[in-house]
Design a protein around this motif. Structure first.
Motif, PDB file in Angstrom:
ATOM      1  N   PRO A 107       0.803  -1.221   0.000  1.00  0.00           N
ATOM      2  CA  PRO A 107       0.000   0.000   0.000  1.00  0.00           C
ATOM      3  C   PRO A 107       0.837   1.272   0.000  1.00  0.00           C
ATOM      4  CG  PRO A 107      -0.226  -1.201   2.082  1.00  0.00           C
ATOM      5  CD  PRO A 107       0.578  -2.054   1.166  1.00  0.00           C
ATOM      6  N   MET A 108       2.111   1.180   0.420  1.00  0.00           N
ATOM      7  CA  MET A 108       2.969   2.361   0.452  1.00  0.00           C
ATOM      8  C   MET A 108       3.811   2.484  -0.814  1.00  0.00           C
ATOM      9  SD  MET A 108       3.405   3.054   4.385  1.00  0.00           S
ATOM     10  CE  MET A 108       4.454   4.340   3.988  1.00  0.00           C
ATOM     11  N   ARG A 109       3.487   1.668  -1.865  1.00  0.00           N
ATOM     12  CA  ARG A 109       4.184   1.703  -3.155  1.00  0.00           C
ATOM     13  C   ARG A 109       5.667   1.417  -3.002  1.00  0.00           C
ATOM     14  NH1 ARG A 109       1.669   0.836  -7.298  1.00  0.00           N
ATOM     15  NH2 ARG A 109       2.992   2.069  -8.603  1.00  0.00           N
ATOM     16  N   GLN A 110       6.018   0.449  -2.180  1.00  0.00           N
ATOM     17  CA  GLN A 110       7.407   0.034  -2.048  1.00  0.00           C
ATOM     18  C   GLN A 110       7.452  -1.484  -2.058  1.00  0.00           C
ATOM     19  OE1 GLN A 110       8.106   1.981   1.695  1.00  0.00           O
ATOM     20  NE2 GLN A 110       8.244   0.063   2.769  1.00  0.00           N
ATOM     21  N   LEU A 111       8.635  -2.027  -2.232  1.00  0.00           N
ATOM     22  CA  LEU A 111       8.779  -3.472  -2.236  1.00  0.00           C
ATOM     23  C   LEU A 111       8.279  -4.049  -0.922  1.00  0.00           C
ATOM     24  CD1 LEU A 111      12.276  -3.934  -3.862  1.00  0.00           C
ATOM     25  CD2 LEU A 111      10.072  -4.413  -4.882  1.00  0.00           C
ATOM     26  N   ASN A 112       7.483  -5.103  -1.019  1.00  0.00           N
ATOM     27  CA  ASN A 112       6.916  -5.708   0.177  1.00  0.00           C
ATOM     28  C   ASN A 112       7.975  -6.256   1.118  1.00  0.00           C
ATOM     29  OD1 ASN A 112       4.303  -5.160  -0.606  1.00  0.00           O
ATOM     30  ND2 ASN A 112       4.102  -7.071  -1.726  1.00  0.00           N
ATOM     31  N   CYS A 113       9.130  -6.626   0.600  1.00  0.00           N
ATOM     32  CA  CYS A 113      10.164  -7.250   1.416  1.00  0.00           C
ATOM     33  C   CYS A 113      11.094  -6.233   2.059  1.00  0.00           C
ATOM     34  CB  CYS A 113      10.968  -8.250   0.593  1.00  0.00           C
ATOM     35  SG  CYS A 113      11.833  -7.481  -0.785  1.00  0.00           S
ATOM     36  N   GLN A 114      10.842  -4.973   1.860  1.00  0.00           N
ATOM     37  CA  GLN A 114      11.713  -3.952   2.433  1.00  0.00           C
ATOM     38  C   GLN A 114      10.927  -3.052   3.380  1.00  0.00           C
ATOM     39  OE1 GLN A 114      13.684  -1.729  -0.573  1.00  0.00           O
ATOM     40  NE2 GLN A 114      14.877  -3.441  -1.287  1.00  0.00           N
ATOM     41  N   SER A 115      11.570  -2.649   4.437  1.00  0.00           N
ATOM     42  CA  SER A 115      10.920  -1.757   5.388  1.00  0.00           C
ATOM     43  C   SER A 115      11.300  -0.301   5.148  1.00  0.00           C
ATOM     44  CB  SER A 115      11.295  -2.156   6.818  1.00  0.00           C
ATOM     45  OG  SER A 115      12.693  -2.067   6.985  1.00  0.00           O
ATOM     46  N   GLU A 116      12.249  -0.068   4.256  1.00  0.00           N
ATOM     47  CA  GLU A 116      12.679   1.306   4.002  1.00  0.00           C
ATOM     48  C   GLU A 116      12.221   1.756   2.621  1.00  0.00           C
ATOM     49  OE1 GLU A 116      17.244   0.378   2.764  1.00  0.00           O
ATOM     50  OE2 GLU A 116      16.618   0.041   4.828  1.00  0.00           O
ATOM     51  N   GLU A 117      12.201   3.037   2.421  1.00  0.00           N
ATOM     52  CA  GLU A 117      11.781   3.632   1.152  1.00  0.00           C
ATOM     53  C   GLU A 117      12.777   3.272   0.041  1.00  0.00           C
ATOM     54  OE1 GLU A 117       9.435   5.904  -1.394  1.00  0.00           O
ATOM     55  OE2 GLU A 117       9.018   5.359   0.679  1.00  0.00           O
ATOM     56  N   LEU A 118      12.252   3.078  -1.163  1.00  0.00           N
ATOM     57  CA  LEU A 118      13.117   2.811  -2.312  1.00  0.00           C
ATOM     58  C   LEU A 118      13.916   4.054  -2.675  1.00  0.00           C
ATOM     59  CD1 LEU A 118      10.650   0.910  -4.644  1.00  0.00           C
ATOM     60  CD2 LEU A 118      12.594  -0.068  -3.438  1.00  0.00           C
ATOM     61  N   GLN A 119      15.112   3.831  -3.170  1.00  0.00           N
ATOM     62  CA  GLN A 119      15.948   4.911  -3.664  1.00  0.00           C
ATOM     63  C   GLN A 119      15.377   5.382  -5.004  1.00  0.00           C
ATOM     64  OE1 GLN A 119      18.617   6.259  -1.990  1.00  0.00           O
ATOM     65  NE2 GLN A 119      17.856   4.948  -0.340  1.00  0.00           N
ATOM     66  N   PRO A 120      15.607   6.649  -5.379  1.00  0.00           N
ATOM     67  CA  PRO A 120      15.073   7.156  -6.655  1.00  0.00           C
ATOM     68  C   PRO A 120      15.497   6.309  -7.857  1.00  0.00           C
ATOM     69  CG  PRO A 120      15.887   8.969  -5.334  1.00  0.00           C
ATOM     70  CD  PRO A 120      16.270   7.697  -4.618  1.00  0.00           C
ATOM     71  N   GLU A 121      16.754   5.847  -7.898  1.00  0.00           N
ATOM     72  CA  GLU A 121      17.195   5.029  -9.042  1.00  0.00           C
ATOM     73  C   GLU A 121      16.490   3.681  -9.065  1.00  0.00           C
ATOM     74  OE1 GLU A 121      20.341   4.623  -5.794  1.00  0.00           O
ATOM     75  OE2 GLU A 121      19.343   6.304  -6.754  1.00  0.00           O
ATOM     76  N   GLU A 122      16.137   3.139  -7.900  1.00  0.00           N
ATOM     77  CA  GLU A 122      15.379   1.884  -7.841  1.00  0.00           C
ATOM     78  C   GLU A 122      13.958   2.089  -8.371  1.00  0.00           C
ATOM     79  OE1 GLU A 122      17.340  -0.354  -3.987  1.00  0.00           O
ATOM     80  OE2 GLU A 122      16.018   1.341  -3.611  1.00  0.00           O
ATOM     81  N   LYS A 123      13.338   3.201  -7.996  1.00  0.00           N
ATOM     82  CA  LYS A 123      12.000   3.523  -8.489  1.00  0.00           C
ATOM     83  C   LYS A 123      12.019   3.705  -9.999  1.00  0.00           C
ATOM     84  CE  LYS A 123      10.295   5.750  -4.287  1.00  0.00           C
ATOM     85  NZ  LYS A 123       9.822   7.004  -3.688  1.00  0.00           N
ATOM     86  N   ASN A 124      13.038   4.411 -10.507  1.00  0.00           N
ATOM     87  CA  ASN A 124      13.146   4.618 -11.952  1.00  0.00           C
ATOM     88  C   ASN A 124      13.331   3.314 -12.693  1.00  0.00           C
ATOM     89  OD1 ASN A 124      12.794   7.392 -11.877  1.00  0.00           O
ATOM     90  ND2 ASN A 124      14.968   7.809 -11.683  1.00  0.00           N
ATOM     91  N   PHE A 125      14.162   2.417 -12.155  1.00  0.00           N
ATOM     92  CA  PHE A 125      14.369   1.131 -12.802  1.00  0.00           C
ATOM     93  C   PHE A 125      13.057   0.354 -12.887  1.00  0.00           C
ATOM     94  CE2 PHE A 125      15.164  -3.416 -12.773  1.00  0.00           C
ATOM     95  CZ  PHE A 125      15.986  -3.539 -13.881  1.00  0.00           C
ATOM     96  N   ILE A 126      12.286   0.352 -11.814  1.00  0.00           N
ATOM     97  CA  ILE A 126      11.011  -0.364 -11.800  1.00  0.00           C
ATOM     98  C   ILE A 126      10.042   0.255 -12.799  1.00  0.00           C
ATOM     99  CG2 ILE A 126       8.973  -0.892 -10.386  1.00  0.00           C
ATOM    100  CD1 ILE A 126      10.976  -1.191  -7.998  1.00  0.00           C
ATOM    101  N   LYS A 127       9.981   1.582 -12.858  1.00  0.00           N
ATOM    102  CA  LYS A 127       9.113   2.252 -13.825  1.00  0.00           C
ATOM    103  C   LYS A 127       9.517   1.901 -15.254  1.00  0.00           C
ATOM    104  CE  LYS A 127       8.006   6.199 -10.893  1.00  0.00           C
ATOM    105  NZ  LYS A 127       8.253   7.637 -10.663  1.00  0.00           N
ATOM    106  N   GLU A 128      10.826   1.880 -15.519  1.00  0.00           N
ATOM    107  CA  GLU A 128      11.316   1.541 -16.856  1.00  0.00           C
ATOM    108  C   GLU A 128      10.990   0.089 -17.201  1.00  0.00           C
ATOM    109  OE1 GLU A 128      15.469   2.520 -16.757  1.00  0.00           O
ATOM    110  OE2 GLU A 128      15.055   4.662 -16.688  1.00  0.00           O
ATOM    111  N   TYR A 129      11.099  -0.785 -16.229  1.00  0.00           N
ATOM    112  CA  TYR A 129      10.793  -2.190 -16.476  1.00  0.00           C
ATOM    113  C   TYR A 129       9.300  -2.379 -16.748  1.00  0.00           C
ATOM    114  CZ  TYR A 129      11.156  -7.211 -16.340  1.00  0.00           C
ATOM    115  OH  TYR A 129      11.131  -8.524 -16.691  1.00  0.00           O
TER     116      TYR A 129
END
Length: 120
Positions: free
Chosen positions: A82-104
């Motif tokens: 629900p917080m738009r982050q990887l379910n297996c992580q408790s911390e916020e995604l880094q901007p480059e990680e978010k961009n990679f996911i969007k590109e994928y």
């Protein structure tokens, strides 16, 4: 370690194409290919998506040389909670990680459209 260019060159040879015909089919200048070979530049995101789709390989393999595991869809949103982050992580995604996911995601949508067009 192989470079992106070396992986592209491998795919061109495996497909039985010449570099010139590959460039013509994907709208790549031979000068750009030369720059990729010399390490002067690398393909942009959209071109990487096109190349991966053209050869039916994953972006992970094309960019990093890594094989990815197949994920079965279960109907659930397995990447984001629900917080738009990887379910297996408790911390916020880094901007480059978010961009990679969007590109994928854009890449998978492109592949679906291309497959739909080819089957029509």
């Amino acid at each position: 370690m192989q470079t992106i260019y070396e992986r592209i060159e491998f795919l061109i040879k495996r497909q039985g194409l010449t570099k010139k015909s590959f460039c013509a089919q994907l709208g790549i200048s031979t000068g750009n290919m030369g720059d990729w070979k010399r390490g002067k530049s690398t393909p942009g995101t959209h071109k990487l998506i096109e190349i991966a789709a053209f050869f039916h390989v994953s972006l992970d393999w094309l960019i990093l040389g890594k094989q990815t595991q197949t994920v079965q869809e279960s109907g659930e949103d397995y990447f984001f909670g629900p917080m738009r982050q990887l379910n297996c992580q408790s911390e916020e995604l880094q901007p480059e990680e978010k961009n990679f996911i969007k590109e994928y995601i854009a890449f998978t949508e492109y592949r679906k459209r291309k497959d739909k067009d080819q089957n029509s």
